[in-house]
Design a protein around this motif. Structure first.
Motif, mmCIF file in Angstrom:
data_model
loop_
_atom_site.group_PDB
_atom_site.id
_atom_site.type_symbol
_atom_site.label_atom_id
_atom_site.label_comp_id
_atom_site.label_asym_id
_atom_site.label_seq_id
_atom_site.Cartn_x
_atom_site.Cartn_y
_atom_site.Cartn_z
ATOM 1 N N ARG A 204 0.820 -1.209 0.000
ATOM 2 C CA ARG A 204 0.000 0.000 0.000
ATOM 3 C C ARG A 204 0.855 1.261 0.000
ATOM 4 N NH1 ARG A 204 -4.731 -1.466 4.449
ATOM 5 N NH2 ARG A 204 -5.671 -3.237 3.294
ATOM 6 N N CYS A 205 1.790 1.306 0.965
ATOM 7 C CA CYS A 205 2.579 2.539 1.065
ATOM 8 C C CYS A 205 3.994 2.371 0.541
ATOM 9 C CB CYS A 205 2.588 3.022 2.524
ATOM 10 S SG CYS A 205 3.424 1.840 3.628
ATOM 11 N N CYS B 99 3.060 -3.633 8.725
ATOM 12 C CA CYS B 99 3.519 -2.305 8.296
ATOM 13 C C CYS B 99 3.255 -1.317 9.412
ATOM 14 C CB CYS B 99 2.797 -1.898 7.022
ATOM 15 S SG CYS B 99 3.268 -0.248 6.436
ATOM 16 N N ASN C 214 2.978 1.816 9.105
ATOM 17 C CA ASN C 214 2.098 2.897 8.673
ATOM 18 C C ASN C 214 0.660 2.414 8.485
ATOM 19 O OD1 ASN C 214 4.212 4.754 8.613
ATOM 20 N ND2 ASN C 214 4.742 4.247 6.501
ATOM 21 N N CYS C 215 0.575 1.273 7.874
ATOM 22 C CA CYS C 215 -0.769 0.824 7.518
ATOM 23 C C CYS C 215 -1.374 -0.121 8.570
ATOM 24 C CB CYS C 215 -0.757 0.125 6.164
ATOM 25 S SG CYS C 215 -0.162 1.179 4.825
#
Length: 205
Positions: free
Chosen positions: A190-191, A201, A203-204
């Motif tokens: 995703r990122c 992750c 971030n996600c």
């Protein structure tokens, strides 16, 4: 003059040569054979002919090196035959003027003269030269009892030594360098950030 008082035309030549210490023989009536420690037999034989004046005569001279010269003289014909070492005998036929002697300086020096009869090839006998020898009773130009020198030895050709060729052993191949594989980094789909070892992750989540 009585027959037993006839002057010997070779007496002066014989006496002069013996005075110088040379051995003088008389193998034929009108021919001398001279031996000694001289090096130039042609000069000695020409001098003997000069001492004889106008009398027909021959003179062999054998040097200490076993070289020889035959001079056959019957005015105006002057024939010289010279043998040196194992080389072929060299004939020379001259017809000289009345005022010239066989022992003239130009002949003693051995060089060419305007009185030479030139042959082709050079130094070959002429028919007239052979006739002079025949008149003197000389059957062969070689001196009586002369032994020719042995032929020179055949040189032995030695092959040069063959140099040994150094053969180098082949070098062993260097071992291949094994490279470590670079670590594979998991990326968040995703990122697109690297995922830590926890597999989640940051971030996600």
């Amino acid at each position: 003059m009585a027959p037993d008082q006839i002057e010997d035309p070779l007496a002066d030549a014989t006496d002069a040569l013996r005075t110088e210490g040379y051995t003088v023989q008389r193998p034929l009536d009108a021919v001398l054979l001279v031996e000694g420690k001289f090096l130039n037999p042609e000069r000695i034989a020409l001098r003997a002919a000069g001492e004889a004046g106008d009398a027909a005569m021959g003179a062999w001279a054998i040097s200490r090196e076993n070289d020889w010269t035959l001079v056959a003289w019957s005015r105006p014909d002057l024939v010289t035959i010279t043998q040196r070492g194992t080389a072929p005998a060299r004939w020379r036929h001259r017809r000289i003027p009345p005022a010239m002697r066989p022992d003239a300086q130009t002949f003693l020096e051995g060089g060419a003269s305007p009185h030479d009869i030139v042959t082709t090839p050079k130094h070959r006998p002429t028919d007239a030269a052979r006739e002079v020898l025949t008149q003197l009773g000389i059957e062969s130009p070689e001196p009586p009892g002369w032994v020719p020198p042995p032929p020179p030895p055949v040189p032995v050709v030695t092959a040069p030594p063959v140099k040994a060729v150094r053969v180098r052993a082949p070098r062993a191949p260097k071992p291949a360098v094994v490279r470590k594989p670079e670590p594979v980094t998991n990326v968040c789909p995703r990122c697109f950030m690297a995922i830590p070892a926890t597999g989640i992750c940051d971030n996600c989540g």
